[in-house]
Design a protein around this motif. Structure first.
Motif, PDB file in Angstrom:
ATOM      1  N   ARG A   1     -49.234 -21.837 -33.204  1.00  0.00           N
ATOM      2  CA  ARG A   1     -49.005 -22.047 -34.639  1.00  0.00           C
ATOM      3  C   ARG A   1     -48.862 -20.721 -35.386  1.00  0.00           C
ATOM      4  N   TRP A   2     -49.577 -19.672 -34.919  1.00  0.00           N
ATOM      5  CA  TRP A   2     -49.488 -18.395 -35.618  1.00  0.00           C
ATOM      6  C   TRP A   2     -48.126 -17.753 -35.429  1.00  0.00           C
ATOM      7  N   VAL A   3     -47.524 -17.966 -34.260  1.00  0.00           N
ATOM      8  CA  VAL A   3     -46.155 -17.487 -34.048  1.00  0.00           C
ATOM      9  C   VAL A   3     -45.213 -18.217 -34.993  1.00  0.00           C
ATOM     10  N   ALA A   4     -45.383 -19.534 -35.095  1.00  0.00           N
ATOM     11  CA  ALA A   4     -44.532 -20.317 -35.987  1.00  0.00           C
ATOM     12  C   ALA A   4     -44.682 -19.875 -37.440  1.00  0.00           C
ATOM     13  N   LEU A   5     -45.929 -19.629 -37.859  1.00  0.00           N
ATOM     14  CA  LEU A   5     -46.165 -19.207 -39.238  1.00  0.00           C
ATOM     15  C   LEU A   5     -45.529 -17.840 -39.502  1.00  0.00           C
ATOM     16  N   THR A   6     -45.636 -16.922 -38.541  1.00  0.00           N
ATOM     17  CA  THR A   6     -45.023 -15.604 -38.703  1.00  0.00           C
ATOM     18  C   THR A   6     -43.504 -15.716 -38.779  1.00  0.00           C
ATOM     19  N   ALA A   7     -42.922 -16.577 -37.928  1.00  0.00           N
ATOM     20  CA  ALA A   7     -41.473 -16.776 -37.966  1.00  0.00           C
ATOM     21  C   ALA A   7     -41.035 -17.327 -39.319  1.00  0.00           C
ATOM     22  N   ALA A   8     -41.820 -18.252 -39.872  1.00  0.00           N
ATOM     23  CA  ALA A   8     -41.484 -18.819 -41.181  1.00  0.00           C
ATOM     24  C   ALA A   8     -41.507 -17.737 -42.265  1.00  0.00           C
ATOM     25  N   ARG A   9     -42.497 -16.893 -42.238  1.00  0.00           N
ATOM     26  CA  ARG A   9     -42.579 -15.833 -43.246  1.00  0.00           C
ATOM     27  C   ARG A   9     -41.448 -14.817 -43.082  1.00  0.00           C
ATOM     28  N   SER A  10     -41.039 -14.580 -41.837  1.00  0.00           N
ATOM     29  CA  SER A  10     -39.914 -13.673 -41.623  1.00  0.00           C
ATOM     30  C   SER A  10     -38.617 -14.278 -42.136  1.00  0.00           C
ATOM     31  N   LEU A  11     -38.464 -15.586 -41.999  1.00  0.00           N
ATOM     32  CA  LEU A  11     -37.297 -16.251 -42.580  1.00  0.00           C
ATOM     33  C   LEU A  11     -37.252 -16.054 -44.094  1.00  0.00           C
ATOM     34  N   ILE A  12     -38.412 -16.117 -44.712  1.00  0.00           N
ATOM     35  CA  ILE A  12     -38.476 -15.889 -46.159  1.00  0.00           C
ATOM     36  C   ILE A  12     -38.110 -14.444 -46.478  1.00  0.00           C
TER      37      ILE A  12
END
Length: 366
Positions: free
Chosen positions: A325-336
Motif C-alpha cells: 500500500r505504501w508503494v501505491a500511495l507514493t505512486a499516487a502522490r507522484s502522479l499528483i
C-alpha cells in the motif's frame, strides 16, 4: 508430704525446653542485628541527603560565580584567562561540566572563546583517553572534541582505533564536526565498524566536512570494493551537500547494481530525486519493478520529480497493482506531482480495492 528428691522431666520435654531457649536467643540476636542495620541505613540516608544538599548548594554558588564571567568572556568584555584563573584545581571537573551545555549551543567567536578558557584545563582530560574504562574514554572524547577544538584533532585521530565502538564513533563524529576536509579519507576507513550507530548521525557529521570533501565521497561511492554501508553513507552525504557532480556517479552505480544492496540503491534514488535531471529518469524506471518494496517506494518518489507525462502509466500500474500500500500511495502522490491526476480520478470512480486511496487524494487536486 513433698519429696526431697529433684523432679526429673521426661527426655522429650527437657529437649523441647532447651530448643525453645536456643530459638529465643536466636530471635533476640536477629532483632538486634536488624535494629543496628536499620539505624545504619537511616544514618546513611541522612548522610546521603546532606551530601546531596551540600553538592547542590555548592553547584549554585559556583555557577553564580562563573556564569557572569563566562558571559563577559563570550561577549569579548573579558579575556579568557581571567575566567580560567578563577577556577581552582579541585573545581576543574565541575567547571568542565558547567561549560559543556554552553559549548553545544554557541558557535563562532563565542565558542572559540569558551575553548580558550577550557584549553588549559584539558591536559588531565587527554590522559583519560588512556583510561581502562570505556565510559571515561567516551566522556574525554566528548569534552576534547567540543572544548578542545582543532588543537586537539590529533588526539581524536588516535582514538579512531579505540577498542570500544562507542568511543571510536564519538571520536569520528567529533573529528568530522571540526570540519577538516583532509580527514575525509581517514574517516571513511573507520566507518565500517559503526554499522550499529544511527546513520543519520554519521551522515550529519560527515556533512560538516564541507563541499571540499565531496570528491573523496564521490570516489568512494564509485568503488565497488567498498562495503554497501560505506557507499550508502557517501551517497547520503553527497545528497545533503547538494553535490550535483555526484549524479553521474549515482547513475553508473545504479546501472551496475544487481539488487544485492537495496539500501544503497534507495540512497542513490534519493540522491537522484534531489539533484537529478529528467534524463536520469530512465535508470529510475527500472527500479519501479524491484523485488524490494522500499526500493519501489523511492523509485516511484523519484519519478514524481524526474518523470514526464509518459511515466503516468507506470505509476498508475503501481497504484493499482502493487501489493504494498505504501508503494501505491507514493505512486499516487507522484502522479499528483506530475500533474497527471486522471488515473487517480478513474480509479476513485471504480470498484477497485484502491479506490478509497484515490478518493482520499483526489480532493487535494480538485
Amino acid at each position: 508430704m513433698v519429696s526431697d528428691f529433684p523432679v526429673e522431666l521426661p527426655p522429650v520435654l527437657d529437649g523441647l525446653l532447651q530448643n525453645t531457649s536456643g530459638t529465643l536467643a536466636l530471635v533476640m540476636a536477629s532483632a538486634a542485628v536488624l535494629t543496628i542495620l536499620s539505624v545504619l541505613f537511616a544514618g546513611g540516608a541522612v548522610v546521603l541527603r546532606l551530601a546531596t544538599a551540600y553538592q547542590k548548594r555548592r553547584k549554585r554558588r559556583e555557577e553564580a560565580q562563573w556564569k557572569p564571567m563566562l558571559f563577559d568572556v563570550m561577549a569579548g568584555r573579558q579575556p579568557p584567562e581571567v575566567l580560567a584563573q578563577a577556577v581552582r584545581q579541585r573545581q576543574r571537573e565541575r567547571f568542565l561540566t558547567f561549560l559543556m551545555p554552553y559549548a553545544t549551543t554557541v558557535k563562532g567567536q563565542a565558542l572559540e572563546r569558551i575553548r580558550a578558557v577550557s584549553t588549559p584545563l584539558l591536559a588531565p582530560v587527554r590522559r583519560e583517553l588512556q583510561s581502562r574504562r570505556p565510559t571515561l574514554r567516551a566522556r574525554a572524547v566528548q569534552r576534547i572534541g567540543l572544548l578542545g577544538g582543532a588543537r586537539f584533532a590529533d588526539a581524536l585521530r588516535d582514538v579512531l582505533d579505540d577498542p570500544s565502538d562507542d568511543v571510536a564513533g564519538r571520536a569520528l563524529r567529533r573529528l568530522a564536526t571540526l570540519g577538516d576536509p583532509e580527514d575525509a579519507s581517514l574517516l571513511l576507513e573507520h566507518l565500517d565498524r559503526l554499522v550499529h550507530m544511527d546513520r543519520r548521525q554519521i551522515t550529519s557529521a560527515l556533512v560538516e566536512l564541507g563541499e571540499e570533501a565531496a570528491p573523496v565521497f564521490r570516489t568512494a561511492l564509485a568503488e565497488s570494493e567498498r562495503t554497501a554501508f560505506v557507499r550508502m553513507l557517501c551517497a547520503e552525504t553527497l545528497r545533503w551537500l547538494g553535490d550535483v557532480e555526484a549524479v553521474p556517479v549515482a547513475v553508473r552505480v545504479l546501472e551496475g547494481e544487481t539488487g544485492e544492496n537495496p539500501e544503497l540503491v534507495a540512497s542513490l534514488l534519493r540522491l537522484l530525486r534531489r539533484l537529478g535531471r529528467p534524463e536520469q529518469a530512465r535508470v529510475v524506471r527500472s527500479y519501479c519493478t524491484s523485488d524490494v518494496s522500499f526500493v519501489r517506494i523511492h523509485a516511484a518518489r523519484a519519478l514524481g520529480q524526474l518523470g514526464r507525462e509518459e511515466d503516468a502509466s507506470l505509476l498508475a500500474r503501481l497504484l493499482r497493482d502493487d501489493d504494498n500500500r505504501w508503494v501505491a500511495l507514493t505512486a499516487a502522490r507522484s502522479l499528483i506531482e506530475l500533474n497527471c491526476t486522471e488515473p487517480l480520478r478513474r480509479l476513485g470512480n471504480s470498484t477497485h480495492a484502491r479506490s478509497s486511496l484515490a478518493l482520499d487524494l483526489v480532493p487535494s487536486v480538485a
